[in-house]
Design an enzyme around this catalytic site. Structure first.
Site, mmCIF file in Angstrom:
data_model
loop_
_atom_site.group_PDB
_atom_site.id
_atom_site.type_symbol
_atom_site.label_atom_id
_atom_site.label_comp_id
_atom_site.label_asym_id
_atom_site.label_seq_id
_atom_site.Cartn_x
_atom_site.Cartn_y
_atom_site.Cartn_z
ATOM 1 N N ARG A 117 -7.208 6.917 -3.693
ATOM 2 C CA ARG A 117 -7.075 8.082 -3.130
ATOM 3 C C ARG A 117 -6.992 9.420 -3.754
ATOM 4 O O ARG A 117 -6.688 10.550 -3.659
ATOM 5 C CB ARG A 117 -5.102 7.972 -2.939
ATOM 6 C CG ARG A 117 -4.836 7.838 -1.427
ATOM 7 C CD ARG A 117 -3.609 7.234 -1.388
ATOM 8 N NE ARG A 117 -2.297 8.305 -1.439
ATOM 9 C CZ ARG A 117 -1.959 8.783 -0.414
ATOM 10 N NH1 ARG A 117 -2.358 8.856 0.671
ATOM 11 N NH2 ARG A 117 -1.006 10.074 -0.545
ATOM 12 N N ALA A 127 0.665 -1.383 -0.193
ATOM 13 C CA ALA A 127 -0.021 -0.017 0.125
ATOM 14 C C ALA A 127 0.940 1.278 -0.006
ATOM 15 O O ALA A 127 0.443 2.213 -0.720
ATOM 16 C CB ALA A 127 -0.840 -0.102 1.352
ATOM 17 N N HIS A 173 6.932 3.195 1.869
ATOM 18 C CA HIS A 173 7.565 4.282 1.186
ATOM 19 C C HIS A 173 8.838 4.193 0.783
ATOM 20 O O HIS A 173 9.519 4.730 0.301
ATOM 21 C CB HIS A 173 7.140 5.431 2.340
ATOM 22 C CG HIS A 173 5.686 5.611 2.711
ATOM 23 N ND1 HIS A 173 5.273 5.930 3.816
ATOM 24 C CD2 HIS A 173 4.553 5.350 1.875
ATOM 25 C CE1 HIS A 173 3.897 6.100 3.748
ATOM 26 N NE2 HIS A 173 3.571 5.539 2.682
#
Lengths: 490, 74
Positions: free
Chosen positions: A96, A65, A195
């Site tokens: 998003r 994700a 990330h």
């Protein structure tokens, strides 16, 4: 409810923790704290970025994700293959609302789900051949794509497929960038590691692609990092920077392109909005290319003005004048918005539980509207985020890390905030409790909220949520009459 | 041994960053800080102590170097 003292807040935390078994209680206690501005290092009082306690309702995502959904997904001309079973890609598609300009399916691919759709035989015999075939098909169907990224889902890591080899081979064949990203969902405790992995993949496969190639630069080149253009956020930020005389070379990654990313090492300053998801690449560019980076905050006029001036201070007088000109231009409009909404929102209390940067960055915007943030927390922050948050928050406010569904509900029951900003998983639970709620992950299908233009929308949205007449109609009419009747009788 | 990054912080001091663990902290003291010899034992704000093999002072910060954890929290 009147403001809590430090002791009351601490007592509240202890009361909420009471229901847990001994071990879970000990663990969860480390994640909840009462803010104390005198402490500068959050690690002394809060633990973060740890595995969630099994059995609690957590709101976290996974590394996939973080990589596909957050960092890679919004790059418009790169096709992101969700390599693995079909569900991960299907359920993370478009949630998003990372806006982009372009024609979907022709030169932009943000809102399409590309997946290798693993079946049992792919697990048994490996999925590398399928991936190679898939890349050929993509090349035939979508020839205008500029690159491809392979976003691994859990099984790819478990069966040990060599996606790097496939990527290298195919990249040579089709002559495009193909980036293998090892972001299997089981890595790390939350999307945060995703990330990091995504940033590392950009560092290894993209950032140095154009080193030494000619680039027409100006002294005013900047890049916007960590703005995902949710509802058009990056555009609302970009126009302010351009108005003050800067040239925005790249947007990472909302409405961004591969070429922009490759050109980023030529900029003079990296502007970092979401620290959590893009500090890694900023640090890399600082070391390798000597580009300084700067965190800024484009929520609410007070913070925007501060940020614009800070950004300008890195450039010459022309830009500094530009910043003042932009501020002067928008100040009357902002004053009008505050004059309109502040009386309606004054003194309302807000609790936030989001991710990334919002629990600290939006505090200023709420304060501009006369509202007060009485609790904030992150799903996946690290301690450096809490260091920054503690400075923004008032004393004796609650700070909660990876808060569980139960804890959050109890806090809300006791503190009775007038507004909650959190995600979709919490939204309907709080609607049923009768508490006004905004889904702050993607601005509750509104936006943009960044920049001066965004603040106008932010203020309107907060007003229409908090002052919506529906909150007074939650009790069934017959029950209401009874209660009122009893009061009258008494 | 871990890769760490040493950078100049906004207040002019040095800061320590451990990418693997995402730990950032201020460097309180560094054993050698001369143009010829730079590194040695570094002490962090959180009480951690790391050791960098001394090198000639880097021309530019930030710099990534290998470091060994001697003591304290990670």
């Amino acid at each position: 409810m009147s403001e809590l003292t430090r002791e009351q807040a601490q007592a509240l935390i202890e009361e909420v923790l009471e229901v847990y078994p001994e071990k879970a209680k000990k663990d969860r206690a480390k994640h909840l704290m009462v803010n104390d501005k005198e402490i500068t290092q959050s690690k002394k009082c809060i633990t973060s970025n740890r595995k969630s306690v099994p059995g609690v309702m957590t709101q976290r995502g996974c590394a996939y994700a973080g990589s596909k959904g957050v960092v890679w997904g919004p790059i418009k001309d790169i096709i992101d293959i969700s390599h693995g079973p079909v569900g991960c890609g299907a359920y993370s598609r478009g949630g998003r609302r990372n806006y982009f300009s372009g024609t979907s399916g022709v030169d932009s691919f943000c809102d399409i789900n590309f997946t290798s759709d693993f079946q049992e035989k792919d697990i048994v015999f490996g999925g590398d051949k399928k991936l190679a075939k898939l890349i050929d098909e993509l090349e035939g169907l979508f020839p205008l794509s500029k690159g491809i990224s392979v976003q691994s889902e859990c099984p790819v890591g478990l069966i040990g497929d060599d996606i790097e080899a496939v990527a290298k081979k195919k990249a040579a064949e089709i002559g495009k960038v193909i980036v293998p990203v090892r972001c299997e969902g089981f890595r790390g405790v939350s999307q945060s590691l995703g990330h990091h992995i995504a940033n590392d993949a950009v560092r290894d496969w993209i950032i140095s692609n154009r080193d030494g190639k000619p680039f027409e630069s100006t002294p005013y080149d900047v890049a916007i990092l960590g703005d995902y253009n949710i509802g058009g956020d990056a555009w609302a930020s970009r126009i302010l920077l351009e108005e003050m005389g800067l040239r925005v070379v790249a947007q990472w990654s909302g409405d961004g392109t591969l070429t922009e990313m490759e050109n980023t090492p030529n900029v003079k300053l990296n502007l970092l909005h979401c620290y959590r998801s893009m500090n890694y690449i900023s640090r890399h560019m600082e070391e390798k290319y000597g580009i300084p980076w700067l965190e800024y905050n484009f929520f609410g006029p007070t913070k925007i003005k501060e940020s614009l001036r800070e950004i300008a201070s890195h450039f010459d007088e022309k830009i500094q004048e530009g910043a003042e000109r932009v501020i002067a231009k928008y100040t009357p409009a902002m004053d009008a918005i505050i004059a309109k909404y502040k009386p309606r929102l004054q003194g309302k209390k807000v609790m936030l539980y989001v991710g990334g940067l919002r629990p600290r960055h939006t505090v200023g915007a709420y304060e501009d509207l006369g509202m007060e943030v009485i609790g904030a927390g992150y799903e996946f922050a690290h301690n450096d985020d809490y260091d920054r948050t503690m400075k923004e928050m008032k004393d004796a406010t609650l700070i909660y890390d990876d808060v569980t569904g139960y804890e959050f509900e109890e806090f809300v029951r006791q503190l009775k905030p007038d507004l909650i900003g959190s995600g979709i998983k919490e939204k309907y639970a709080f609607h049923k409790m009768g508490v006004p709620f905004r889904q702050l992950h993607s601005w509750d299908y509104s936006g943009p909220y960044h920049g001066f233009d965004g603040f106008a929308i932010f203020a309107r949205d907060m007003d229409m949520t908090v002052n919506n007449p529906c909150w007074g109609m939650l009790k069934a009419p017959w029950l209401k009459d009874e209660a009122e009747g009893e009061q009258k009788a008494a | 041994m871990a890769n760490i990054m040493v950078r100049k912080s906004a207040d002019g001091g040095l800061s320590f960053y451990l990418p693997k663990r995402d730990i950032e902290d201020s460097i309180i003291s560094i054993e050698f800080d001369t143009p010829e010899k730079w590194g040695g034992e570094i002490r962090l704000g959180n009480g951690g102590i790391y050791y960098i093999d001394p090198i000639p002072a880097p021309a530019r910060l930030p710099i990534s170097v290998r470091a060994r954890r001697v003591d304290g929290v990670e």
